[in-house]
Design a protein around this motif. Structure first.
Motif, PDB file in Angstrom:
ATOM      1  N   UNK A 176       0.843  -1.198   0.000  1.00  0.00           N
ATOM      2  CA  UNK A 176       0.000   0.000   0.000  1.00  0.00           C
ATOM      3  C   UNK A 176       0.881   1.251   0.000  1.00  0.00           C
ATOM      4  N   UNK A 177       1.929   1.232   0.794  1.00  0.00           N
ATOM      5  CA  UNK A 177       2.841   2.371   0.847  1.00  0.00           C
ATOM      6  C   UNK A 177       3.523   2.592  -0.508  1.00  0.00           C
ATOM      7  N   UNK A 178       3.922   1.514  -1.157  1.00  0.00           N
ATOM      8  CA  UNK A 178       4.566   1.618  -2.472  1.00  0.00           C
ATOM      9  C   UNK A 178       3.599   2.235  -3.491  1.00  0.00           C
ATOM     10  N   UNK A 179       2.340   1.783  -3.481  1.00  0.00           N
ATOM     11  CA  UNK A 179       1.336   2.330  -4.395  1.00  0.00           C
ATOM     12  C   UNK A 179       1.125   3.816  -4.116  1.00  0.00           C
ATOM     13  N   UNK A 180       1.073   4.172  -2.839  1.00  0.00           N
ATOM     14  CA  UNK A 180       0.890   5.569  -2.450  1.00  0.00           C
ATOM     15  C   UNK A 180       2.050   6.424  -2.974  1.00  0.00           C
ATOM     16  N   UNK A 181       3.269   5.965  -2.802  1.00  0.00           N
ATOM     17  CA  UNK A 181       4.442   6.725  -3.245  1.00  0.00           C
ATOM     18  C   UNK A 181       4.450   6.929  -4.752  1.00  0.00           C
ATOM     19  N   UNK A 182       4.123   5.880  -5.497  1.00  0.00           N
ATOM     20  CA  UNK A 182       4.076   5.986  -6.959  1.00  0.00           C
ATOM     21  C   UNK A 182       3.015   7.004  -7.367  1.00  0.00           C
ATOM     22  N   UNK A 183       1.844   6.907  -6.770  1.00  0.00           N
ATOM     23  CA  UNK A 183       0.752   7.815  -7.133  1.00  0.00           C
ATOM     24  C   UNK A 183       1.079   9.256  -6.740  1.00  0.00           C
ATOM     25  N   UNK A 184       1.693   9.421  -5.593  1.00  0.00           N
ATOM     26  CA  UNK A 184       2.053  10.769  -5.125  1.00  0.00           C
ATOM     27  C   UNK A 184       3.034  11.423  -6.097  1.00  0.00           C
ATOM     28  N   UNK A 185       3.975  10.635  -6.599  1.00  0.00           N
ATOM     29  CA  UNK A 185       4.994  11.160  -7.509  1.00  0.00           C
ATOM     30  C   UNK A 185       4.469  11.365  -8.933  1.00  0.00           C
ATOM     31  N   UNK A 186       3.683  10.404  -9.440  1.00  0.00           N
ATOM     32  CA  UNK A 186       3.274  10.441 -10.843  1.00  0.00           C
ATOM     33  C   UNK A 186       1.861  10.978 -11.067  1.00  0.00           C
ATOM     34  N   UNK A 187       0.989  10.776 -10.081  1.00  0.00           N
ATOM     35  CA  UNK A 187      -0.405  11.180 -10.254  1.00  0.00           C
ATOM     36  C   UNK A 187      -1.122  10.289 -11.256  1.00  0.00           C
ATOM     37  N   UNK A 188      -2.387  10.577 -11.520  1.00  0.00           N
ATOM     38  CA  UNK A 188      -3.150   9.786 -12.492  1.00  0.00           C
ATOM     39  C   UNK A 188      -2.834  10.193 -13.926  1.00  0.00           C
ATOM     40  N   UNK A 189      -3.271   9.361 -14.875  1.00  0.00           N
ATOM     41  CA  UNK A 189      -3.210   9.743 -16.285  1.00  0.00           C
ATOM     42  C   UNK A 189      -2.154   9.071 -17.135  1.00  0.00           C
ATOM     43  N   UNK A 190      -1.370   8.159 -16.564  1.00  0.00           N
ATOM     44  CA  UNK A 190      -0.335   7.483 -17.346  1.00  0.00           C
ATOM     45  C   UNK A 190      -0.784   6.072 -17.715  1.00  0.00           C
ATOM     46  N   UNK A 191       0.027   5.390 -18.496  1.00  0.00           N
ATOM     47  CA  UNK A 191      -0.277   4.022 -18.891  1.00  0.00           C
ATOM     48  C   UNK A 191       0.011   3.046 -17.747  1.00  0.00           C
ATOM     49  N   UNK A 192      -0.732   1.952 -17.729  1.00  0.00           N
ATOM     50  CA  UNK A 192      -0.574   0.928 -16.692  1.00  0.00           C
ATOM     51  C   UNK A 192       0.861   0.434 -16.592  1.00  0.00           C
ATOM     52  N   UNK A 193       1.521   0.248 -17.729  1.00  0.00           N
ATOM     53  CA  UNK A 193       2.891  -0.277 -17.753  1.00  0.00           C
ATOM     54  C   UNK A 193       3.851   0.649 -17.008  1.00  0.00           C
ATOM     55  N   UNK A 194       3.639   1.951 -17.099  1.00  0.00           N
ATOM     56  CA  UNK A 194       4.491   2.918 -16.389  1.00  0.00           C
ATOM     57  C   UNK A 194       4.327   2.732 -14.885  1.00  0.00           C
ATOM     58  N   UNK A 195       3.081   2.622 -14.445  1.00  0.00           N
ATOM     59  CA  UNK A 195       2.827   2.422 -13.017  1.00  0.00           C
ATOM     60  C   UNK A 195       3.412   1.096 -12.540  1.00  0.00           C
ATOM     61  N   UNK A 196       3.307   0.064 -13.368  1.00  0.00           N
ATOM     62  CA  UNK A 196       3.834  -1.253 -12.997  1.00  0.00           C
ATOM     63  C   UNK A 196       5.340  -1.199 -12.755  1.00  0.00           C
ATOM     64  N   UNK A 197       6.069  -0.575 -13.660  1.00  0.00           N
ATOM     65  CA  UNK A 197       7.526  -0.479 -13.527  1.00  0.00           C
ATOM     66  C   UNK A 197       7.900   0.297 -12.264  1.00  0.00           C
ATOM     67  N   UNK A 198       7.237   1.426 -12.046  1.00  0.00           N
ATOM     68  CA  UNK A 198       7.548   2.261 -10.878  1.00  0.00           C
ATOM     69  C   UNK A 198       7.115   1.586  -9.581  1.00  0.00           C
ATOM     70  N   UNK A 199       5.965   0.932  -9.595  1.00  0.00           N
ATOM     71  CA  UNK A 199       5.472   0.202  -8.426  1.00  0.00           C
ATOM     72  C   UNK A 199       6.468  -0.894  -8.046  1.00  0.00           C
ATOM     73  N   UNK A 200       6.957  -1.636  -9.015  1.00  0.00           N
ATOM     74  CA  UNK A 200       7.931  -2.702  -8.744  1.00  0.00           C
ATOM     75  C   UNK A 200       9.250  -2.125  -8.222  1.00  0.00           C
ATOM     76  N   UNK A 201       9.627  -0.971  -8.717  1.00  0.00           N
ATOM     77  CA  UNK A 201      10.827  -0.302  -8.194  1.00  0.00           C
ATOM     78  C   UNK A 201      10.637   0.043  -6.709  1.00  0.00           C
TER      79      UNK A 201
END
Length: 150
Positions: free
Chosen positions: A38-63
């Motif tokens: 949950x914390x990882x998802x929060x950090x990704x969303x806080x940094x990137x916000x909505x509106x990008x492709x799923x693949x971008x979120x996946x890579x950043x979430x895994x990081x």
């Protein structure tokens, strides 16, 4: 949603009647991993916000998972056993964390209830108990996080 609402209503009704529900709580170690997810998802969303492709979120979430010391696999094929035959094509997990928690990632305007059923099916097929459906295309990530327990 109606199915989960009915399930919770059935659970409440059973408790009122004195029927003991048989389930095992999620282990503490798994809950700790879930909190990191949950914390990882929060950090990704806080940094990137909505509106990008799923693949971008996946890579950043895994990081972010890796930064938290969590072992994970991306795009994991799920074999299906039917009529004694194993089929290797068709189903795929977005992210499997610590070989224990399934994360299905989305970046969509509206969530389809079938995706919750998909996570439930993946949990059953993989013999796992906990999963997350995470939609990064929400103004607030809390509105895009759905915890699913089997």
């Amino acid at each position: 949603m109606a199915k989960s609402k009915n399930l919770s209503m059935a659970t409440k009704a059973a408790r009122l009647k004195g029927i003991k529900m048989m389930y095992q709580p999620i282990p503490k170690e798994t809950e700790e991993v879930a909190n990191k997810i949950v914390d990882a998802a929060y950090c990704v969303h806080k940094e990137l916000g909505p509106g990008l492709l799923e693949k971008v979120y996946e890579v950043c979430f895994c990081h972010e998972l890796k930064k938290r010391g969590l072992v994970h696999q991306r795009q994991v094929d799920i074999p299906i056993v039917y009529d004694g035959i194993s089929f290797d094509e068709g189903l795929r997990l977005d992210v499997l964390v610590e070989n224990n928690i399934i994360c299905e990632l989305k970046a969509v305007d509206h969530m389809n209830p079938v995706w919750e059923a998909q996570v439930l099916s993946h949990l059953k097929l993989c013999n796992k108990r906990l999963g997350f459906l995470i939609n990064f295309n929400e103004k607030y990530i809390k509105d895009g996080l759905k915890r699913i327990v089997l």
